[in-house]
Motif scaffolding. Structure first.
Motif, PDB file in Angstrom:
ATOM      1  N   ARG A  51       0.860  -1.189   0.000  1.00  0.00           N
ATOM      2  CA  ARG A  51       0.000   0.000   0.000  1.00  0.00           C
ATOM      3  C   ARG A  51       0.899   1.243   0.000  1.00  0.00           C
ATOM      4  O   ARG A  51       1.537   1.559   1.006  1.00  0.00           O
ATOM      5  CB  ARG A  51      -0.905   0.001   1.237  1.00  0.00           C
ATOM      6  N   VAL A  52       0.929   1.924  -1.141  1.00  0.00           N
ATOM      7  CA  VAL A  52       1.902   3.004  -1.313  1.00  0.00           C
ATOM      8  C   VAL A  52       1.584   4.232  -0.466  1.00  0.00           C
ATOM      9  O   VAL A  52       2.447   5.093  -0.285  1.00  0.00           O
ATOM     10  CB  VAL A  52       2.003   3.404  -2.811  1.00  0.00           C
ATOM     11  N   VAL A  53       0.351   4.321   0.056  1.00  0.00           N
ATOM     12  CA  VAL A  53       0.012   5.486   0.879  1.00  0.00           C
ATOM     13  C   VAL A  53       0.369   5.264   2.344  1.00  0.00           C
ATOM     14  O   VAL A  53       0.297   6.202   3.154  1.00  0.00           O
ATOM     15  CB  VAL A  53      -1.498   5.831   0.754  1.00  0.00           C
ATOM     16  N   ASP A  54       0.754   4.032   2.700  1.00  0.00           N
ATOM     17  CA  ASP A  54       1.122   3.753   4.086  1.00  0.00           C
ATOM     18  C   ASP A  54       2.537   4.247   4.388  1.00  0.00           C
ATOM     19  O   ASP A  54       3.421   4.197   3.517  1.00  0.00           O
ATOM     20  CB  ASP A  54       1.048   2.250   4.373  1.00  0.00           C
ATOM     21  N   ALA A  55       2.755   4.709   5.616  1.00  0.00           N
ATOM     22  CA  ALA A  55       4.088   5.138   6.030  1.00  0.00           C
ATOM     23  C   ALA A  55       5.045   3.943   6.036  1.00  0.00           C
ATOM     24  O   ALA A  55       4.635   2.803   6.268  1.00  0.00           O
ATOM     25  CB  ALA A  55       4.021   5.771   7.411  1.00  0.00           C
ATOM     26  N   HIS A  56       6.320   4.218   5.756  1.00  0.00           N
ATOM     27  CA  HIS A  56       7.301   3.133   5.656  1.00  0.00           C
ATOM     28  C   HIS A  56       8.704   3.680   5.891  1.00  0.00           C
ATOM     29  O   HIS A  56       8.891   4.881   6.084  1.00  0.00           O
ATOM     30  CB  HIS A  56       7.219   2.482   4.267  1.00  0.00           C
ATOM     31  N   ARG A  57       9.684   2.778   5.860  1.00  0.00           N
ATOM     32  CA  ARG A  57      11.097   3.169   5.989  1.00  0.00           C
ATOM     33  C   ARG A  57      11.907   2.508   4.878  1.00  0.00           C
ATOM     34  O   ARG A  57      12.965   1.930   5.110  1.00  0.00           O
ATOM     35  CB  ARG A  57      11.634   2.742   7.358  1.00  0.00           C
ATOM     36  N   ALA A  58      11.390   2.587   3.654  1.00  0.00           N
ATOM     37  CA  ALA A  58      12.005   1.873   2.535  1.00  0.00           C
ATOM     38  C   ALA A  58      12.535   2.779   1.439  1.00  0.00           C
ATOM     39  O   ALA A  58      12.877   2.307   0.354  1.00  0.00           O
ATOM     40  CB  ALA A  58      11.003   0.879   1.944  1.00  0.00           C
ATOM     41  N   ASN A 117      20.610   4.342   5.902  1.00  0.00           N
ATOM     42  CA  ASN A 117      20.718   4.573   7.342  1.00  0.00           C
ATOM     43  C   ASN A 117      20.518   3.281   8.126  1.00  0.00           C
ATOM     44  O   ASN A 117      21.268   2.982   9.069  1.00  0.00           O
ATOM     45  CB  ASN A 117      19.695   5.624   7.766  1.00  0.00           C
ATOM     46  N   ARG A 118      19.551   2.480   7.742  1.00  0.00           N
ATOM     47  CA  ARG A 118      19.284   1.214   8.415  1.00  0.00           C
ATOM     48  C   ARG A 118      20.388   0.182   8.158  1.00  0.00           C
ATOM     49  O   ARG A 118      20.574  -0.738   8.957  1.00  0.00           O
ATOM     50  CB  ARG A 118      17.933   0.666   7.951  1.00  0.00           C
ATOM     51  N   LEU A 119      21.131   0.353   7.054  1.00  0.00           N
ATOM     52  CA  LEU A 119      22.244  -0.547   6.756  1.00  0.00           C
ATOM     53  C   LEU A 119      23.505  -0.201   7.543  1.00  0.00           C
ATOM     54  O   LEU A 119      24.488  -0.925   7.475  1.00  0.00           O
ATOM     55  CB  LEU A 119      22.551  -0.524   5.255  1.00  0.00           C
ATOM     56  N   GLY A 120      23.460   0.911   8.270  1.00  0.00           N
ATOM     57  CA  GLY A 120      24.599   1.232   9.126  1.00  0.00           C
ATOM     58  C   GLY A 120      25.224   2.590   8.922  1.00  0.00           C
ATOM     59  O   GLY A 120      26.032   3.026   9.747  1.00  0.00           O
ATOM     60  N   PHE A 142      20.468   0.080  -7.283  1.00  0.00           N
ATOM     61  CA  PHE A 142      20.707  -1.360  -7.430  1.00  0.00           C
ATOM     62  C   PHE A 142      21.496  -1.913  -6.246  1.00  0.00           C
ATOM     63  O   PHE A 142      21.127  -2.935  -5.650  1.00  0.00           O
ATOM     64  CB  PHE A 142      21.455  -1.635  -8.743  1.00  0.00           C
ATOM     65  N   PHE A 143      22.577  -1.231  -5.880  1.00  0.00           N
ATOM     66  CA  PHE A 143      23.428  -1.727  -4.793  1.00  0.00           C
ATOM     67  C   PHE A 143      22.749  -1.590  -3.430  1.00  0.00           C
ATOM     68  O   PHE A 143      22.886  -2.473  -2.570  1.00  0.00           O
ATOM     69  CB  PHE A 143      24.778  -1.013  -4.803  1.00  0.00           C
ATOM     70  N   VAL A 144      22.004  -0.503  -3.227  1.00  0.00           N
ATOM     71  CA  VAL A 144      21.308  -0.331  -1.947  1.00  0.00           C
ATOM     72  C   VAL A 144      20.241  -1.409  -1.777  1.00  0.00           C
ATOM     73  O   VAL A 144      20.141  -2.040  -0.712  1.00  0.00           O
ATOM     74  CB  VAL A 144      20.673   1.070  -1.848  1.00  0.00           C
ATOM     75  N   ARG A 146      18.215  -6.312   0.754  1.00  0.00           N
ATOM     76  CA  ARG A 146      17.601  -7.639   0.679  1.00  0.00           C
ATOM     77  C   ARG A 146      18.487  -8.687   1.334  1.00  0.00           C
ATOM     78  O   ARG A 146      17.992  -9.605   2.001  1.00  0.00           O
ATOM     79  CB  ARG A 146      17.309  -7.990  -0.769  1.00  0.00           C
ATOM     80  N   ALA A 147      19.797  -8.541   1.155  1.00  0.00           N
ATOM     81  CA  ALA A 147      20.722  -9.493   1.793  1.00  0.00           C
ATOM     82  C   ALA A 147      20.632  -9.405   3.309  1.00  0.00           C
ATOM     83  O   ALA A 147      20.800 -10.419   4.010  1.00  0.00           O
ATOM     84  CB  ALA A 147      22.149  -9.215   1.320  1.00  0.00           C
ATOM     85  N   MET A 148      20.368  -8.186   3.816  1.00  0.00           N
ATOM     86  CA  MET A 148      20.245  -7.978   5.263  1.00  0.00           C
ATOM     87  C   MET A 148      18.804  -8.160   5.744  1.00  0.00           C
ATOM     88  O   MET A 148      18.507  -7.888   6.902  1.00  0.00           O
ATOM     89  CB  MET A 148      20.736  -6.572   5.622  1.00  0.00           C
ATOM     90  N   ARG A 149      17.924  -8.569   4.834  1.00  0.00           N
ATOM     91  CA  ARG A 149      16.525  -8.830   5.129  1.00  0.00           C
ATOM     92  C   ARG A 149      15.798  -7.596   5.682  1.00  0.00           C
ATOM     93  O   ARG A 149      14.969  -7.687   6.601  1.00  0.00           O
ATOM     94  CB  ARG A 149      16.373 -10.005   6.092  1.00  0.00           C
ATOM     95  N   LEU A 150      16.126  -6.457   5.102  1.00  0.00           N
ATOM     96  CA  LEU A 150      15.424  -5.223   5.453  1.00  0.00           C
ATOM     97  C   LEU A 150      14.220  -5.006   4.545  1.00  0.00           C
ATOM     98  O   LEU A 150      13.394  -4.120   4.810  1.00  0.00           O
ATOM     99  CB  LEU A 150      16.363  -4.028   5.365  1.00  0.00           C
TER     100      LEU A 150
END
Length: 323
Positions: free
Chosen positions: A246-253, A260-263, A311-313, A318-322
């Protein structure tokens, strides 16, 4: 003052901060913008664009700011903000401010005709929300506004601008003053009143600079200056849509949020985005010196960089299961 008024951002599972923080600091940017408009109207009246354009621009920008401030206080649903944006854009279009032509490689200058209305509408609404969505880390939106605004100020001034140059200067001044308090760890957040307002003003200024200001600066300048914000928003929207979210929902993607979540720290992410802005700004300075429709070709290396970056992000996330 924001604390006393209880305009606070309370952390939740999607937040990048951990303590309640005052928001709606973007009011300072709006006030600086208003001060610039007052100076233009009272002291430098000869450089004001046609009154219908000026009044339409000022009224709609303030409408965005006032309703966004109300939303910061009441946390209204996204549809509420979207309806307000539609009304504000309608005022701009009704005043006569339109993207009515565009230069294309090989083809040359093309009049948009009836397409000028939907193109102008999508451009303003799109950039308004792109800036709003990208205001998720301390110092990010404020710094990008200052850098991109400074390049736009320089480019339009060098091309003989009057109104757009001074308005851009006011925006940059407000953004820099706000950034002092918004740098990580932030003492105050921009809020929708700042981010939505900045996106809206930048979008309309691009139209004014191209056709209604004495500089006649290429409309393509602003999309290039803010390409990192535009690409991140569009890419994230399409990716989430294709994933059935749902594109109208808030997210961190968003890409910057994933970094930032990757470190990467707040400051590191900001400096990466600032670097993109500076590079895009230099590209815009180069672009305006290129004659004709070939200017659009300048976007190619920047788009290629954004695609590789995405692409790299995404692969790492995905590798870190985020995701």
């Amino acid at each position: 003052m924001l604390q006393r008024a209880r305009i606070m951002d309370i952390p939740n599972s999607r937040s990048a901060h951990v303590a309640p923080t005052p928001k709606s600091g973007g009011v300072a940017i709006v006030m600086t913008f208003c001060l610039g408009c007052i100076v233009i109207f009272t002291v430098a009246e000869r450089i004001v664009i046609r009154q219908a354009y000026f009044h339409g621009f000022l009224f709609s920008a303030l409408l965005i700011a006032i309703v966004s401030l109300y939303d910061d206080i009441k946390n209204k649903p996204f549809v509420f903000k979207l309806v307000t944006q539609f009304v504000a854009v309608g005022v701009v279009l009704a005043s006569g401010l339109l993207v009515d032509q565009i230069a294309l490689p090989v083809v040359g200058l093309v009049g948009l005709g009836w397409l000028s209305l939907p193109v102008s509408f999508l451009w303003i609404v799109g950039l308004t929300n792109a800036f709003n969505f990208m205001d998720g880390l301390d110092g990010l939106a404020g710094g990008v506004a200052a850098i991109s605004g400074a390049f736009f100020c320089y480019i339009t001034f060098s091309q003989g601008s009057t109104f757009v140059y001074i308005t851009s200067y006011a925006i940059v001044s407000g953004a820099l003053g706000f950034l002092v308090y918004n740098w990580h760890p932030a003492k105050v957040f921009m809020g929708d009143v700042g981010s939505a307002f900045l996106g809206f003003v930048f979008a309309v200024l691009a139209i004014i600079a191209a056709r209604y200001d004495s500089s006649h600066t290429s409309f393509l300048v602003m999309p290039l200056l803010l390409l990192n914000f535009i690409f991140d928003t569009f890419f994230t929207f399409v990716r989430r849509l294709m994933c059935g979210e749902r594109v109208v929902d808030a997210h961190r993607a968003h890409l910057y949020q994933l970094c930032n979540r990757l470190g990467l720290s707040h400051k590191a992410v900001c400096f990466v985005q600032y670097g993109m802005c500076v590079t895009q700004g230099l590209g815009a300075v180069w672009m305006v010196n290129i004659p004709g429709a070939e200017r659009m070709l300048v976007f190619l290396p920047f788009l290629l960089f954004q695609a590789v970056y995405a692409f790299f992000v995404i692969r790492r996330a995905r590798a870190m299961r985020l995701l």
